[in-house]
Every structure is written in structure tokens, then in C-alpha cells.
Design an enzyme around this catalytic site. Structure first.
Site, PDB file in Angstrom:
ATOM      1  N   HIS A   1     -52.967   3.732  68.554  1.00 57.14           N
ATOM      2  CA  HIS A   1     -52.568   2.862  69.661  1.00 57.14           C
ATOM      3  C   HIS A   1     -53.755   2.124  70.266  1.00 57.14           C
ATOM      4  O   HIS A   1     -53.641   0.979  70.679  1.00 57.14           O
ATOM      5  CB  HIS A   1     -51.855   3.701  70.727  1.00 57.14           C
ATOM      6  CG  HIS A   1     -51.185   2.893  71.785  1.00 57.14           C
ATOM      7  ND1 HIS A   1     -50.176   1.997  71.513  1.00 57.14           N
ATOM      8  CD2 HIS A   1     -51.376   2.835  73.134  1.00 57.14           C
ATOM      9  CE1 HIS A   1     -49.763   1.427  72.628  1.00 57.14           C
ATOM     10  NE2 HIS A   1     -50.482   1.905  73.625  1.00 57.14           N
TER      11      HIS A   1
ATOM     12  N   ASP B   1     -49.345   4.261  64.882  1.00 56.75           N
ATOM     13  CA  ASP B   1     -49.022   4.208  66.309  1.00 56.75           C
ATOM     14  C   ASP B   1     -47.513   4.340  66.495  1.00 56.75           C
ATOM     15  O   ASP B   1     -46.752   3.462  66.104  1.00 56.75           O
ATOM     16  CB  ASP B   1     -49.505   2.895  66.930  1.00 56.75           C
ATOM     17  CG  ASP B   1     -49.117   2.779  68.405  1.00 56.75           C
ATOM     18  OD1 ASP B   1     -48.861   3.823  69.038  1.00 56.75           O
ATOM     19  OD2 ASP B   1     -49.069   1.647  68.913  1.00 56.75           O
TER      20      ASP B   1
ATOM     21  N   SER C   1     -51.459  -2.551  75.042  1.00 55.24           N
ATOM     22  CA  SER C   1     -50.409  -1.640  75.488  1.00 55.24           C
ATOM     23  C   SER C   1     -49.570  -2.271  76.600  1.00 55.24           C
ATOM     24  O   SER C   1     -48.983  -3.328  76.409  1.00 55.24           O
ATOM     25  CB  SER C   1     -51.038  -0.316  75.929  1.00 55.24           C
ATOM     26  OG  SER C   1     -50.056   0.675  76.090  1.00 55.24           O
TER      27      SER C   1
END
Length: 439
Positions: free
Chosen positions: A416, A363, A161
Site C-alpha cells: 500500500h 495491496d 491512500s
């Protein structure tokens, strides 16, 4: 010199009889001026051959998320059980898909005030992206001084991320330090990124095309928003504003980290026909019936990490931090860079290996379309064209490899936080890549 860490003899709440079946060391390394920043780490020795297996130095995203999150929710040797919190100490079970099966894991709490890391002075309580990366390089060299038996192990820097903006800079700094003959030399071999931010503005621009492909907005609205918001000379126009508001309205009850999972916000009548029951479409993992969404369940790690017996077992210094938070919202952190494309170019030119993985279909926070676009803009020739990679007789995802030693892989059905939503596929992907095998 004495090692900075201490062996963890037990983990409170772990559903396992006898001593830990893996070796865990925790400790602090001082970085910055006067070692004022005390960086907490978790070192899990490889269950295969710690003396020669690679070391994965992992920094969670956020910014400000603790790498303990990666330990107990993603790919550590023990994971928190997915059950509703009842007020007692949360329980953990051994993780058969731990990445420690084939690699040493060095999970680091950075930047300062993430997890159990802290500053001894008030002036060091804030940081920015570049300072975080400086501290990470200092940490790694000092850690190897404390543990010289790992000086020759291959090192990979990893994160997911937001750490997509951090890991390439850290790898670049380590590489430059090696070239400047900074001691000790680090056997850097490459880096690993999961659902990474790379070009923040462009990453965001791919959200609308992604949700259009998923069928969440009509094609005519997508085409209008392209014209009004992305192709217009002045994006601050009234048609763009109205298009954006309509799109926001249509996706407000979608969980962006995994579009099939239930969001924390509930849809009002007349849309909600579930009679108060949560609708769950996916089979793995499954939320407890009393928990509305994954963001609420992730708080289980906070209940666990803030228990006095857990802190004692992990050798956390008393009084060093207050409430542990999986992601600290009061970090005092400045995101000082929004595009690390040039770092990828530099690392590629130096021949470092890289694995970039992404949820291929679910995601919406950092869509695979964005990741694939910046990889392709590197303009390296394709060594192996887009193909499925197989796990247990089924498609785990799709992959492409490039002449710059970069592998791009999607993980089918994931979200994610890829190792959490698809642990078996993630473990297979990591094991193959870190061992130099084809996916």
C-alpha cells in the site's frame, strides 16, 4: 516580504558527516479566517535544478497522517534506518532513491492537527474534506507569495491512500482559481496519486475479488458472496452475513497493506507452527527480528519527531502541539465525500497530466482492480496498451497510458505504501513520468 520558513541546518540522528547534502526549509503558513490554522511544511529543494524542476506538493493520507511520514519512510532525501528501537534517538541515512533527485518536494501537514500543524483557536480544531482542500489551495498561493522565485515552476499535487479523495479536489480548486484570475497564478500541470481511494464503496467491493485472485478464499465462497452480497437486491441478508464472517475468518491473519508481510495479530494454535518466530516472505525491506510487524516499526518516526533536539532542528514552535503522531486518530475530521470520480472527469477534460500508481499484486487495502476499474470507466481511448515497464533489466510493473494524459502504473511486489516497499522501482517510475518520459 520575508519568507515564512527557515533553513534546517542539521537533522539529529542522520548518519552523515558534514552539512546536509540537500537543502531543507521548514515553516508555517497561516490559512483560514484570521490565519487561525497554522500549516507546517517541509520544502526540499531539487538536487538537480530547483529553479526549473517541478514542485510536488504532497499531502499524506489517513486522513490525518503527517507528511513527515512520506519524508522519513517513503521518498524523502533521508530515511529512518530499519532497526529495532533501543530507547536512544533513532538514526537516519541518506536515501539514494529520493524523489528530490529530480523534483522540488513541498510536503504539507493537512488537515489541521496533522503532524505539526495546529490551530490558534478551539473552533478551528476540527475540519472536513472540503475545508482541508480549501486550506491546501490557500496554502499553495500564500507559499508562492513567500517564494516568488518558484512562481513559474510546474506544480503537481500528490498524495496517497485517503488523499485520493483530496488531491483531485485540490487540483480542481487551483485550476478554478486560476481561471478566476486569483493571484498568484499557479503553474498547475497535473497530479499524482498512489493507491488512491476514489469511489470508496466500489474500492471496498473489489477487496473480495482481489483476495480471491490471490487464493485466500475458495472459488465457491467467492461466487456465493457475489450472489448474496453484491448481486442481491437486499444485501442485508443472512447468507451475506455468513459469507462475510467466513471470509473475515479466513483473512484475519493477513496484513492488508502488503499481503506477504507479517500482520500485527498472531495466529493461535494450531495454525501457528513457527515456535514464536515471525514468518517473513519478502526480502525487501526486512523487519528487525524483534519487531512483529511494520505498523509497530513505523512508530520509530514518533520516537524521532518527539525528541526535543529534532523539534528544535525542524524549527517547530514550542508549545504549539503536544505529542507528534504519524497519523492522528483524534483529528475531529469529517470525511465529507466518498466519490471524486467527477473531479477526475473535469481535470481530464482540461488536459492536466496525471500519474496513478498502485501495487499491482500485494495491496489488499485499495486493490489495483478498483483503481483500474474507475480509470477505465473514464472511457478514454488507450494510447499505449498494458505492457511491462523495466527497471535494471527486470519488470518493475505494468503500465497503460490514455488519451486524457493519464498514466496508470502498477509496481510489482509492492504494498500500500509503494515508495517504502519498492523504493528503486518507485524512484524510476517517478523520475521518468515527471520528466515527460515513457515508463
Amino acid at each position: 516580504m520575508a519568507a515564512s520558513g527557515s533553513k534546517v541546518e542539521y537533522l539529529p540522528g542522520l548518519q552523515h558527516q558534514g552539512p546536509l547534502p540537500f537543502e531543507l526549509i521548514t515553516g508555517y503558513i497561516g490559512v483560514g479566517e484570521g490565519d487561525e490554522v497554522q500549516v507546517f511544511y517541509y520544502f526540499i529543494k531539487s538536487e538537480r535544478d530547483p529553479t526549473s524542476d517541478p514542485i510536488l506538493m504532497w499531502i499524506s493520507g489517513g486522513p490525518g497522517c503527517s507528511s513527515l511520514f512520506a519524508f522519513v519512510h517513503e521518498f524523502g532525501p533521508a530515511k529512518l534506518d530499519i532497526v529495532a528501537y533501543n530507547g536512544s534517538l533513532p538514526t537516519l541515512s541518506l536515501n539514494p532513491h529520493s524523489w528530490s533527485k529530480v523534483s522540488n518536494l513541498l510536503l504539507v501537514d493537512l488537515p489541521v492537527r496533522s503532524g505539526f500543524s495546529y490551530s490558534t483557536t478551539e473552533r478551528c480544531n476540527t475540519s472536513d474534506t472540503f475545508q482541508q482542500c480549501d486550506h491546501a489551495e490557500q496554502f499553495m498561493r500564500k507559499w508562492l507569495v513567500d517564494y516568488p522565485e518558484y512562481l513559474t515552476n510546474p506544480l503537481y499535487v500528490g498524495g496517497d491512500s485517503y488523499s485520493g479523495l483530496v488531491v483531485p479536489i485540490i487540483a480542481h480548486k487551483i485550476s478554478d482559481g486560476n481561471e478566476a484570475r486569483t493571484k498568484p497564478w499557479i503553474n498547475l500541470k497535473g497530479y499524482i496519486l498512489g493507491n488512491p481511494m476514489t469511489k470508496v464503496a466500489e474500492d471496498a467491493a473489489y477487496v473480495i475479488p482481489f483476495i480471491s485472485r490471490m487464493g485466500f478464499i475458495p472459488e465457491d465462497l467467492f461466487e456465493k458472496s457475489k450472489k448474496h452480497c453484491y448481486e442481491a437486491e437486499d444485501v442485508y441478508n443472512v447468507p451475506c452475513m455468513w459469507d462475510s464472517l467466513k471470509i473475515t475468518e479466513l483473512i484475519q491473519y493477513i496484513y492488508p497493506a502488503h499481503i506477504l508481510e507479517p500482520p500485527c495479530s498472531r495466529a493461535p494454535e494450531p495454525y501457528d507452527e513457527s515456535n514464536g518466530e515471525r514468518r517473513l516472505l519478502t526480502e525487501r525491506p526486512t523487519l528487525p527480528s524483534s519487531i512483529l510487524c511494520w505498523d509497530d516499526w513505523y512508530k520509530t518516526s514518533e520516537y524521532w519527531a518527539n525528541d526535543d533536539s529534532v523539534r528544535e532542528a525542524l524549527h517547530v514552535r514550542k508549545g504549539s502541539v503536544g505529542q507528534w503522531k504519524s497519523c492522528n486518530p483524534d483529528l475531529g475530521y469529517t470525511a465529507s465525500i466518498g466519490d471524486v470520480f467527477s473531479y477526475h472527469v473535469n481535470l481530464s477534460a482540461k488536459g492536466y497530466r496525471s500519474l496513478v500508481y498502485s501495487s499491482g499484486d500485494h495491496d489488499a487495502e485499495v486493490p489495483y482492480l478498483a483503481t483500474k476499474a474507475w480509470i477505465e470507466s473514464l472511457n478514454y481511448s488507450t494510447v499505449e496498451y498494458w505492457r511491462p515497464w523495466i527497471v535494471d533489466g527486470g519488470v518493475g510493473g505494468y503500465t497503460t497510458s490514455y488519451s486524457n494524459n493519464m498514466t496508470f502504473a502498477t509496481v510489482k511486489g509492492s504494498g500500500h505504501i509503494v515508495p517504502f516497499f519498492t523504493p528503486s522501482e518507485s524512484s524510476a517510475m517517478f523520475k521518468r513520468w515527471i520528466s515527460g518520459e515513457k515508463l
